[in-house]
Design an enzyme around this catalytic site. Structure first.
Site, PDB file in Angstrom:
ATOM      1  N   SER A 190      37.021 112.690  49.257  1.00 26.33           N
ATOM      2  CA  SER A 190      36.124 113.735  49.765  1.00 26.33           C
ATOM      3  C   SER A 190      36.996 114.902  50.198  1.00 26.33           C
ATOM      4  O   SER A 190      38.197 114.733  50.447  1.00 26.33           O
ATOM      5  CB  SER A 190      35.359 113.189  50.975  1.00 26.33           C
ATOM      6  N   TYR A 240      34.229 108.465  58.990  1.00 25.24           N
ATOM      7  CA  TYR A 240      34.190 108.869  57.571  1.00 25.24           C
ATOM      8  C   TYR A 240      35.475 109.629  57.211  1.00 25.24           C
ATOM      9  O   TYR A 240      36.142 109.322  56.211  1.00 25.24           O
ATOM     10  CB  TYR A 240      32.967 109.737  57.326  1.00 25.24           C
TER      11      TYR A 240
HETATM   12  P1  NAI Z   1      24.995 107.634  47.569  1.00 25.78           P
HETATM   13  O1  NAI Z   1      24.517 107.199  48.901  1.00 25.78           O
HETATM   14  O2  NAI Z   1      23.991 107.938  46.517  1.00 25.78           O
HETATM   15  O3  NAI Z   1      26.000 106.564  46.941  1.00 25.78           O
HETATM   16  C1  NAI Z   1      26.695 105.585  47.663  1.00 25.78           C
HETATM   17  C2  NAI Z   1      26.434 104.255  46.990  1.00 25.78           C
HETATM   18  O4  NAI Z   1      27.251 103.242  47.600  1.00 25.78           O
HETATM   19  C3  NAI Z   1      24.969 103.805  47.140  1.00 25.78           C
HETATM   20  O5  NAI Z   1      24.461 103.413  45.869  1.00 25.78           O
HETATM   21  C4  NAI Z   1      25.071 102.608  48.068  1.00 25.78           C
HETATM   22  O6  NAI Z   1      24.062 101.630  47.857  1.00 25.78           O
HETATM   23  C5  NAI Z   1      26.448 102.080  47.699  1.00 25.78           C
HETATM   24  N1  NAI Z   1      27.003 101.176  48.716  1.00 25.78           N
HETATM   25  C6  NAI Z   1      27.002 101.329  50.061  1.00 25.78           C
HETATM   26  N2  NAI Z   1      27.585 100.259  50.634  1.00 25.78           N
HETATM   27  C7  NAI Z   1      27.968  99.431  49.641  1.00 25.78           C
HETATM   28  C8  NAI Z   1      28.644  98.180  49.599  1.00 25.78           C
HETATM   29  N3  NAI Z   1      29.018  97.555  50.732  1.00 25.78           N
HETATM   30  N4  NAI Z   1      28.872  97.609  48.401  1.00 25.78           N
HETATM   31  C9  NAI Z   1      28.472  98.217  47.247  1.00 25.78           C
HETATM   32  N5  NAI Z   1      27.842  99.407  47.227  1.00 25.78           N
HETATM   33  C10 NAI Z   1      27.593 100.008  48.414  1.00 25.78           C
HETATM   34  O7  NAI Z   1      25.911 108.898  47.831  1.00 25.78           O
HETATM   35  P2  NAI Z   1      26.962 109.647  46.874  1.00 25.78           P
HETATM   36  O8  NAI Z   1      27.019 111.022  47.369  1.00 25.78           O
HETATM   37  O9  NAI Z   1      26.683 109.392  45.463  1.00 25.78           O
HETATM   38  O10 NAI Z   1      28.330 108.936  47.304  1.00 25.78           O
HETATM   39  C11 NAI Z   1      29.255 108.377  46.376  1.00 25.78           C
HETATM   40  C12 NAI Z   1      30.677 108.570  46.904  1.00 25.78           C
HETATM   41  O11 NAI Z   1      30.970 109.971  46.910  1.00 25.78           O
HETATM   42  C13 NAI Z   1      30.896 108.074  48.337  1.00 25.78           C
HETATM   43  O12 NAI Z   1      32.159 107.440  48.418  1.00 25.78           O
HETATM   44  C14 NAI Z   1      30.882 109.355  49.142  1.00 25.78           C
HETATM   45  O13 NAI Z   1      31.641 109.242  50.334  1.00 25.78           O
HETATM   46  C15 NAI Z   1      31.544 110.306  48.163  1.00 25.78           C
HETATM   47  N6  NAI Z   1      31.305 111.712  48.446  1.00 25.78           N
HETATM   48  C16 NAI Z   1      30.052 112.250  48.375  1.00 25.78           C
HETATM   49  C17 NAI Z   1      29.854 113.590  48.661  1.00 25.78           C
HETATM   50  C18 NAI Z   1      28.512 114.248  48.613  1.00 25.78           C
HETATM   51  O14 NAI Z   1      28.402 115.394  49.067  1.00 25.78           O
HETATM   52  N7  NAI Z   1      27.484 113.604  48.071  1.00 25.78           N
HETATM   53  C19 NAI Z   1      30.988 114.442  49.046  1.00 25.78           C
HETATM   54  C20 NAI Z   1      32.252 113.783  49.082  1.00 25.78           C
HETATM   55  C21 NAI Z   1      32.394 112.471  48.794  1.00 25.78           C
END
Ligand code: NAI
Length: 261
Positions: free
Chosen positions: A145, A158
């Site tokens: 991130s 985070y």
């Molecule tokens: P999101 O909430 O759609 O995706 C996160 C996914 O991780 C979800 O599908 C959730 O069910 C899954 N998850 C959570 N705990 C879990 C576990 N214990 N085991 C397996 N799966 C698990 O959000 P997004 O934005 O797609 O996030 C994806 C990655 O991108 C994350 O690492 C987030 O920190 C990172 N990120 C996102 C940003 C944004 O602005 N959306 C910015 C910077 C980084």
């Protein structure tokens, strides 16, 4: 499209939503074999598998919690059983919650560190172990991130987890470079996904975020998926140990845009 990704096996954690889902689709379009990890049953998963297959890829969905060692081992085993290989492992699963740091519970601290950092360690370790065993010059991608670099009040767990991801990436990159295994991070800025849905539903909060992005818009998950496809492809064959920021310029001190500081 990157022709060398065709037939490669890619594990993506937390791939039923957001950036993970966009990456799953993109690797499907690259005609890769995609192992979609998810933690919660989701009725859109079947459609995602179908979409990948109609794009020319192959896909299986495997339930598992990235904080559980046995689940992570099972993910790698599923890739091997279904597709006979593992070439790319993407540690994407992540969680966050907003709370004043002096009120942050140990439970919430542990939860975020466990999913975002320990989960990425476990995934990297198992994937590298498999790649070394089979002599695969594979690629590990860790979802970091902008907050591996930008401090983030009210999200200290985070930011600490993503700072940890930076060092996880760099250290593993150094350790396994001689074996041809590349380890890189992606540092998204603000991306339109479920993790931000509540925040972006508030027009003022959304406008505040946009004001910190020199390019002037919130990114799409597909713009991050494109970075992942490039990093995994042979086009990035000499790239290891970096975090590739895809953030519309957010890490470049936007408050200086007027030139007056
Ligand atoms: P999101 O909430 O759609 O995706 C996160 C996914 O991780 C979800 O599908 C959730 O069910 C899954 N998850 C959570 N705990 C879990 C576990 N214990 N085991 C397996 N799966 C698990 O959000 P997004 O934005 O797609 O996030 C994806 C990655 O991108 C994350 O690492 C987030 O920190 C990172 N990120 C996102 C940003 C944004 O602005 N959306 C910015 C910077 C980084």
């Amino acid at each position: 499209m990157y022709t060398d990704l065709q037939g490669k096996t890619v594990v993506i954690t937390g791939a039923s939503t957001g950036i993970g889902k966009a990456m799953a689709l993109r690797f499907g379009q690259e005609k890769a074999n995609v192992v979609i990890n998810y933690i919660r049953e989701d009725k859109t998963l079947e459609q995602l598998v179908q979409d990948i297959e109609s794009a020319g890829g192959k896909a299986i969905a495997v339930q598992g919690d990235v904080t559980r060692e046995e689940d992570v081992k099972a993910l790698v085993a599923a890739a091997d059983k279904s597709f006979g290989s593992l070439d790319v492992y993407i540690n994407n699963a992540g969680v966050e919650n907003e709370v004043d740091s002096d009120e942050l519970s140990l439970h919430d601290w542990n939860k975020v560190i466990n999913v975002n950092l320990t989960g990425a360690f476990l995934g990297s370790r198992e994937a590298i172990h498999y790649m070394l065993d089979k002599g695969i010059k594979g690629s590990i991608i860790n979802m970091s991130s902008v907050h591996e670099q930008i401090p983030w009040p009210h999200f200290v767990h985070y930011a600490a987890s993503k700072g940890g991801i930076k060092m996880l990436t760099e250290t593993l990159a150094l350790e396994f470079a001689p074996k041809g295994i590349r380890v890189n991070g992606i540092g998204p800025g603000a991306i339109n996904t479920p993790i931000n849905a509540a925040k972006f539903a508030d027009p003022k909060a959304k406008a505040d975020v946009v004001s910190m992005i020199p390019m002037g818009y919130i990114g799409a998950p597909e713009e991050i998926a494109a970075v992942a496809a490039w990093l995994a492809s042979k086009e990035a064959s000499y790239v290891t140990g970096i975090t590739l920021f895809a953030d519309g310029g957010m890490t470049k001190y936007p408050s200086f845009m007027g030139g007056r500081g």
